[in-house]
Design an enzyme around this catalytic site. Structure first.
Site, PDB file in Angstrom:
ATOM      1  N   HIS A 237       0.822  -1.210   0.000  1.00 46.16           N
ATOM      2  CA  HIS A 237       0.000   0.000   0.000  1.00 46.16           C
ATOM      3  C   HIS A 237       0.861   1.267   0.000  1.00 46.16           C
ATOM      4  CE1 HIS A 237      -2.970   2.946   0.064  1.00 46.16           C
ATOM      5  NE2 HIS A 237      -2.390   3.463   1.117  1.00 46.16           N
ATOM      6  N   TYR A 241       2.077   5.572  -2.419  1.00 45.92           N
ATOM      7  CA  TYR A 241       2.398   6.970  -2.070  1.00 45.92           C
ATOM      8  C   TYR A 241       3.855   7.286  -2.367  1.00 45.92           C
ATOM      9  CZ  TYR A 241      -2.219   6.577  -0.457  1.00 45.92           C
ATOM     10  OH  TYR A 241      -3.555   6.327  -0.460  1.00 45.92           O
ATOM     11  N   HIS A 388      -8.385   1.334 -11.801  1.00 48.60           N
ATOM     12  CA  HIS A 388      -8.029   2.283 -10.731  1.00 48.60           C
ATOM     13  C   HIS A 388      -6.545   2.641 -10.814  1.00 48.60           C
ATOM     14  CE1 HIS A 388      -7.159   3.862  -6.743  1.00 48.60           C
ATOM     15  NE2 HIS A 388      -6.469   2.788  -6.427  1.00 48.60           N
ATOM     16  N   PHE A 389      -5.694   1.624 -10.971  1.00 52.99           N
ATOM     17  CA  PHE A 389      -4.277   2.010 -10.874  1.00 52.99           C
ATOM     18  C   PHE A 389      -3.704   2.528 -12.190  1.00 52.99           C
ATOM     19  CE2 PHE A 389      -3.541  -2.774 -10.770  1.00 52.99           C
ATOM     20  CZ  PHE A 389      -2.786  -2.895 -11.923  1.00 52.99           C
ATOM     21  N   HIS A 390      -4.434   2.353 -13.286  1.00 49.24           N
ATOM     22  CA  HIS A 390      -3.952   3.032 -14.494  1.00 49.24           C
ATOM     23  C   HIS A 390      -4.307   4.519 -14.464  1.00 49.24           C
ATOM     24  CE1 HIS A 390      -2.954  -0.948 -15.904  1.00 49.24           C
ATOM     25  NE2 HIS A 390      -2.208  -0.370 -16.817  1.00 49.24           N
ATOM     26  N   ARG A 451      -9.508  -9.621 -13.323  1.00 45.59           N
ATOM     27  CA  ARG A 451      -8.201  -9.101 -13.697  1.00 45.59           C
ATOM     28  C   ARG A 451      -7.257 -10.293 -13.876  1.00 45.59           C
ATOM     29  NH1 ARG A 451      -5.295  -6.640  -8.239  1.00 45.59           N
ATOM     30  NH2 ARG A 451      -3.595  -6.328  -9.716  1.00 45.59           N
ATOM     31  N   ARG A 452      -6.109 -10.052 -14.489  1.00 44.13           N
ATOM     32  CA  ARG A 452      -5.063 -11.065 -14.615  1.00 44.13           C
ATOM     33  C   ARG A 452      -5.582 -12.359 -15.198  1.00 44.13           C
ATOM     34  NH1 ARG A 452      -2.419 -10.201  -8.642  1.00 44.13           N
ATOM     35  NH2 ARG A 452      -0.911  -8.697  -9.357  1.00 44.13           N
TER      36      ARG A 452
HETATM   37 FE1  HAS Z   1      -5.161   2.532  -4.726  1.00 45.38          FE
HETATM   38  C1  HAS Z   1      -5.504  -0.871  -5.118  1.00 45.38           C
HETATM   39  C2  HAS Z   1      -7.352   2.490  -2.111  1.00 45.38           C
HETATM   40  C3  HAS Z   1      -4.703   5.950  -4.254  1.00 45.38           C
HETATM   41  C4  HAS Z   1      -2.409   2.455  -6.790  1.00 45.38           C
HETATM   42  N1  HAS Z   1      -4.164   1.078  -5.766  1.00 45.38           N
HETATM   43  C5  HAS Z   1      -4.477  -0.263  -5.815  1.00 45.38           C
HETATM   44  C6  HAS Z   1      -3.552  -0.954  -6.668  1.00 45.38           C
HETATM   45  C7  HAS Z   1      -2.648  -0.015  -7.109  1.00 45.38           C
HETATM   46  C8  HAS Z   1      -3.051   1.260  -6.543  1.00 45.38           C
HETATM   47  C9  HAS Z   1      -1.444  -0.261  -7.990  1.00 45.38           C
HETATM   48  O1  HAS Z   1      -8.565   0.402  -0.240  1.00 45.38           O
HETATM   49  C10 HAS Z   1      -3.626  -2.437  -7.044  1.00 45.38           C
HETATM   50  C11 HAS Z   1      -2.688  -3.327  -6.288  1.00 45.38           C
HETATM   51  C12 HAS Z   1      -2.840  -4.746  -6.794  1.00 45.38           C
HETATM   52  O2  HAS Z   1      -2.193  -5.073  -7.806  1.00 45.38           O
HETATM   53  O3  HAS Z   1      -3.635  -5.499  -6.248  1.00 45.38           O
HETATM   54  N2  HAS Z   1      -5.937   3.955  -3.458  1.00 45.38           N
HETATM   55  C13 HAS Z   1      -6.836   3.726  -2.484  1.00 45.38           C
HETATM   56  C14 HAS Z   1      -7.186   4.998  -1.835  1.00 45.38           C
HETATM   57  C15 HAS Z   1      -6.439   5.962  -2.451  1.00 45.38           C
HETATM   58  C16 HAS Z   1      -5.648   5.297  -3.455  1.00 45.38           C
HETATM   59  C17 HAS Z   1      -8.156   5.196  -0.719  1.00 45.38           C
HETATM   60  N3  HAS Z   1      -3.833   3.937  -5.402  1.00 45.38           N
HETATM   61  C18 HAS Z   1      -3.801   5.270  -5.070  1.00 45.38           C
HETATM   62  C19 HAS Z   1      -2.674   5.901  -5.688  1.00 45.38           C
HETATM   63  C20 HAS Z   1      -2.018   4.914  -6.403  1.00 45.38           C
HETATM   64  C21 HAS Z   1      -2.765   3.682  -6.215  1.00 45.38           C
HETATM   65  C22 HAS Z   1      -2.309   7.353  -5.527  1.00 45.38           C
HETATM   66  C23 HAS Z   1      -0.791   4.980  -7.226  1.00 45.38           C
HETATM   67  C24 HAS Z   1      -0.058   6.043  -7.452  1.00 45.38           C
HETATM   68  N4  HAS Z   1      -6.242   1.102  -3.814  1.00 45.38           N
HETATM   69  C25 HAS Z   1      -7.031   1.274  -2.714  1.00 45.38           C
HETATM   70  C26 HAS Z   1      -7.537  -0.034  -2.258  1.00 45.38           C
HETATM   71  C27 HAS Z   1      -7.008  -1.000  -3.114  1.00 45.38           C
HETATM   72  C28 HAS Z   1      -6.196  -0.264  -4.072  1.00 45.38           C
HETATM   73  C29 HAS Z   1      -8.409  -0.319  -1.127  1.00 45.38           C
HETATM   74  C30 HAS Z   1      -7.216  -2.532  -3.061  1.00 45.38           C
HETATM   75  C31 HAS Z   1      -8.357  -2.916  -3.898  1.00 45.38           C
HETATM   76  C32 HAS Z   1      -8.471  -4.401  -4.113  1.00 45.38           C
HETATM   77  O4  HAS Z   1      -9.594  -4.920  -3.990  1.00 45.38           O
HETATM   78  O5  HAS Z   1      -7.491  -5.092  -4.447  1.00 45.38           O
HETATM   79  C33 HAS Z   1      -6.437   7.443  -2.077  1.00 45.38           C
HETATM   80  O6  HAS Z   1      -5.140   7.849  -1.775  1.00 45.38           O
HETATM   81  C34 HAS Z   1      -7.011   8.300  -3.147  1.00 45.38           C
HETATM   82  C35 HAS Z   1      -7.144   9.735  -2.697  1.00 45.38           C
HETATM   83  C36 HAS Z   1      -7.251  10.661  -3.871  1.00 45.38           C
HETATM   84  C37 HAS Z   1      -8.163  11.604  -4.027  1.00 45.38           C
HETATM   85  C38 HAS Z   1      -8.156  12.433  -5.286  1.00 45.38           C
HETATM   86  C39 HAS Z   1      -7.723  13.857  -5.047  1.00 45.38           C
HETATM   87  C40 HAS Z   1      -7.670  14.596  -6.338  1.00 45.38           C
HETATM   88  C41 HAS Z   1      -6.658  15.407  -6.747  1.00 45.38           C
HETATM   89  C42 HAS Z   1      -6.738  16.057  -8.106  1.00 45.38           C
HETATM   90  C43 HAS Z   1      -7.300  17.469  -8.029  1.00 45.38           C
HETATM   91  C44 HAS Z   1      -7.390  18.092  -9.361  1.00 45.38           C
HETATM   92  C45 HAS Z   1      -6.985  19.360  -9.644  1.00 45.38           C
HETATM   93  C46 HAS Z   1      -7.102  19.871 -11.039  1.00 45.38           C
HETATM   94  C47 HAS Z   1      -6.379  20.287  -8.665  1.00 45.38           C
HETATM   95  C48 HAS Z   1      -9.187  11.884  -2.998  1.00 45.38           C
HETATM   96  C49 HAS Z   1      -5.481  15.709  -5.889  1.00 45.38           C
HETATM   97  C50 HAS Z   1      -8.051  21.030 -11.102  1.00 45.38           C
HETATM   98  C51 HAS Z   1      -9.294  20.558 -11.714  1.00 45.38           C
HETATM   99  C52 HAS Z   1     -10.488  21.208 -11.664  1.00 45.38           C
HETATM  100  C53 HAS Z   1     -11.652  20.612 -12.398  1.00 45.38           C
HETATM  101  C54 HAS Z   1     -10.724  22.425 -10.893  1.00 45.38           C
HETATM  102 CU    CU Z   2      -3.643   0.344  -1.011  1.00 41.24          CU
END
Ligand code: HAS
Ligand code: CU
Length: 567
Positions: A237, A241, A388-390, A451-452
């Protein structure tokens, strides 16, 4: 005595000469070129993964170079998610603080990191190319890979810890020379990211050294799959980050200036990094909601903790949106959204990073769905997860780094960016391709496509019988992958065109360190965030508090499974 003191002081404050800086640039270039070469191979294999879902099996055409989909999948994941990221991030997080603090980094250690990482990569690559280690990038035991693979990955992980010492050494020299002052922002962010990664790597490091390596070397004959998985996800996990935070360094500390504005608040940026550090460590078991052997109470606690890890990214969303709005208005943007169109969209570096942020709104929203134990039961192990991760590591991290490379390569080489127009096309195609992929992958995942799975190796009628109902979504997955691949081809034309292009004195742009509207001077928040040793200890204690009850039943009731080679 006084001579020794003044020697020491001069080492502490030694301002790097032009020659020193040139050496640092060569170091960073080596890291980035190696990382991006790995990414090129990884992306090429990625095309085979996305056409697989569209029902087109290209693997037989690559035989004997690639023997199975699972071999391709392992290489795709390892090269993109570990090799590309570790190389680019390690160089980036050593170079930026050195230039911000105007201090000489320990170049011996920096090059040693590079050499060790390269050795580990070559060993792991050998294990993947000879088809002995198609164990997927998550290294799930009891699928058994070769010692080349596991030892290689072990070296890559060990090497990725070393930049921390380069940064901490510079930080302590700077602090001795500037008593009472706060660590400058980029160095603070780099140190936090690397300290987080130090604690994170303990899980996979323990798994590799005590379980996988001895098993692959034949010193032990069985393995405990549940213990191995749990140690893997201790790291698996927070590693996300470790991919995200170096991108956030650019988003917070460089992008606002590139977009014509300033960062709204330096203390808020520090707080976001600190929260990412503390919250990302204890939540690895959210990848194991469906695993037996972990108490439901702990899964409930981890759900709550995982939802809190979204908070620093939500802070980032608002802080950065406001910083970009400030930039857009300074550039003449009027009305509710005029600032958005007034951003410098023709600058490929800015466009890449802003588009990456847009994609991350969807990637992050999907993460919040995954975080919830109940909802995760619907999407776990389906195509939703790769979607999600792409949108996170594939778009947010990778597209930010592509965008950074458009000023960084000229900065490092003194050569002009080759075809800024092509660079802009590459960015848009990568964004559109992966957004398309992401949209369709989420859709297919909700309809239960696993997947996979080598679905394209099924006879066509069987494929249609199983997946016919979601065939439109799966075709869109294939199309999205192809669009992104086209973007990648254009990107690499720009990349190599720049590396081998014309030298131009004006190309050597400076690093666009941003100014702040609210600085950290007098900020209580920034003071509280400053003692990183204390925060490391606090994070470690919280992590142990969550993990000791997870590990206890596994250690008292071990499983002894023999290894399998299923391919
Ligand atoms: Fe995830 C699975 C939960 C973030 C990568 N994640 C994965 C896997 C990968 C991955 C690679 O809870 C698969 C692993 C595998 O092979 O099995 N993930 C989260 C949560 C977040 C999250 C809660 N993940 C990421 C990030 C990754 C990443 C970052 C890579 C860099 N993820 C999970 C969970 C799994 C999971 C479970 C397991 C699922 C399963 O069943 O296997 C949070 O950190 C996300 C928070 C992000 C936000 C978005 C904020 C938005 C921003 C953009 C603002 C835009 C602006 C532009 C300023 C709340 C910062 C202006 C635009 C206007 C329109 C004004
Ligand atoms: Cu995770």
């Amino acid at each position: 005595m006084s001579a020794a003191l003044s020697n020491n002081a001069s080492r502490m404050l030694a301002v790097p000469t032009a020659q020193d800086i040139a050496g640092e640039k060569t170091m960073l270039l080596a890291f980035w070129v190696t990382g991006f070469l790995a990414l090129a191979v990884g992306i090429a294999i990625g095309v085979l993964q996305s056409t697989n879902y569209a029902g087109i099996d290209l693997y037989p055409y690559l035989y004997p170079f690639l023997k199975t989909y699972y071999q391709g999948l392992t290489m795709h994941g390892v090269l993109n998610a570990y090799v590309f990221t570790f190389f680019t991030i390690s160089g980036w997080l050593m170079y930026l603080p050195a230039r911000e603090l105007k201090l000489k980094p320990n170049m011996g250690l920096a090059w040693f990191t590079y050499a060790l990482m390269l050795l580990g990569t070559l060993m792991a690559a050998y294990g993947m190319f000879d088809n002995s280690s198609s164990v997927l990038y998550t290294m799930y035991a009891p699928l058994k890979g070769s010692a080349w693979f596991y030892l290689g990955i072990t070296l890559v992980v060990v090497a990725s810890i070393l930049p921390l010492f380069v940064v901490l050494d510079m930080r302590s020299r700077w602090k001795k020379a500037h008593p009472g002052q706060l660590t400058p922002l980029v160095t603070y962010m780099s140190a936090t990211t690397l300290l987080m990664w130090l604690l994170a790597a303990l899980g996979a490091g323990t798994e590799a050294v005590f379980l996988l390596d001895p098993w692959a070397l034949g010193l032990t004959h069985t393995i405990d799959p549940l213990l191995a998985r749990t140690l893997f996800w201790w790291t698996g996990h927070p590693i996300v980050y470790f991919w995200l935070m170096p991108g956030y360094v650019s988003i917070y500390a460089l992008l606002p200036r590139q977009a014509g504005g300033k960062l709204i608040s330096d203390p808020l940026a520090r707080m976001a990094f600190l929260l990412l550090f503390v919250f990302s460590l204890p939540v690895g078991t959210h990848h194991q909601y469906t695993d037996p052997g972990i108490s439901p109470i702990l899964k409930g606690i981890v759900t709550a903790l995982t939802l809190s890890v979204a908070v620093p990214s939500l802070i980032t969303a608002f802080t950065i949106a406001l910083s970009l709005e400030y930039g857009g208005r300074r550039r003449g943007g009027k009305g509710l959204m005029g600032w958005w169109t007034a951003l410098p969209w023709k600058d490929a570096s800015v466009a890449a990073q802003v588009l990456a942020l847009v994609s991350f709104i969807f990637g992050g929203a999907g993460g919040i769905v995954n975080a919830s134990w109940q909802l995760d039961n619907v999407v776990h192990n389906t195509l939703w997860i790769p979607a999600h991760f792409h949108l996170t590591v594939g778009t947010m991290t990778t597209l930010v780094f592509m965008g950074v490379s458009f000023w960084l390569l000229p900065h490092l080489t003194g050569r002009k960016l080759y075809s800024p127009k092509l660079a802009l096309w590459s960015v848009w195609l990568w964004f559109l391709g992966l957004m398309t992929w992401g949209f369709a992958g989420h859709w297919a995942g909700m309809d239960g496509v696993p997947r996979r799975a080598w679905v394209s190796s099924l006879p066509h009628d069987q494929y249609m019988q199983l997946y016919g109902a979601v065939h439109p979504a799966l075709i869109i997955v294939g199309i999205g992958g192809a669009i992104a691949a086209l973007g990648a081809i254009l990107y690499y034309i720009v990349f190599f065109g720049t590396l081998f292009g014309q030298k131009n004195a004006k190309a050597m742009v400076e690093i666009p360190f941003t100014d702040y509207i609210t600085s950290s001077e007098g900020s209580v928040l920034a003071r509280v965030a400053e003692p990183l040793g204390l925060w490391t200890l606090i994070t470690f204690v919280i992590t142990l508090a969550v993990y000791i009850p997870v590990f206890w039943p596994m250690l008292t009731h071990p499983i002894h499974a023999p290894g399998f080679v299923l391919w």
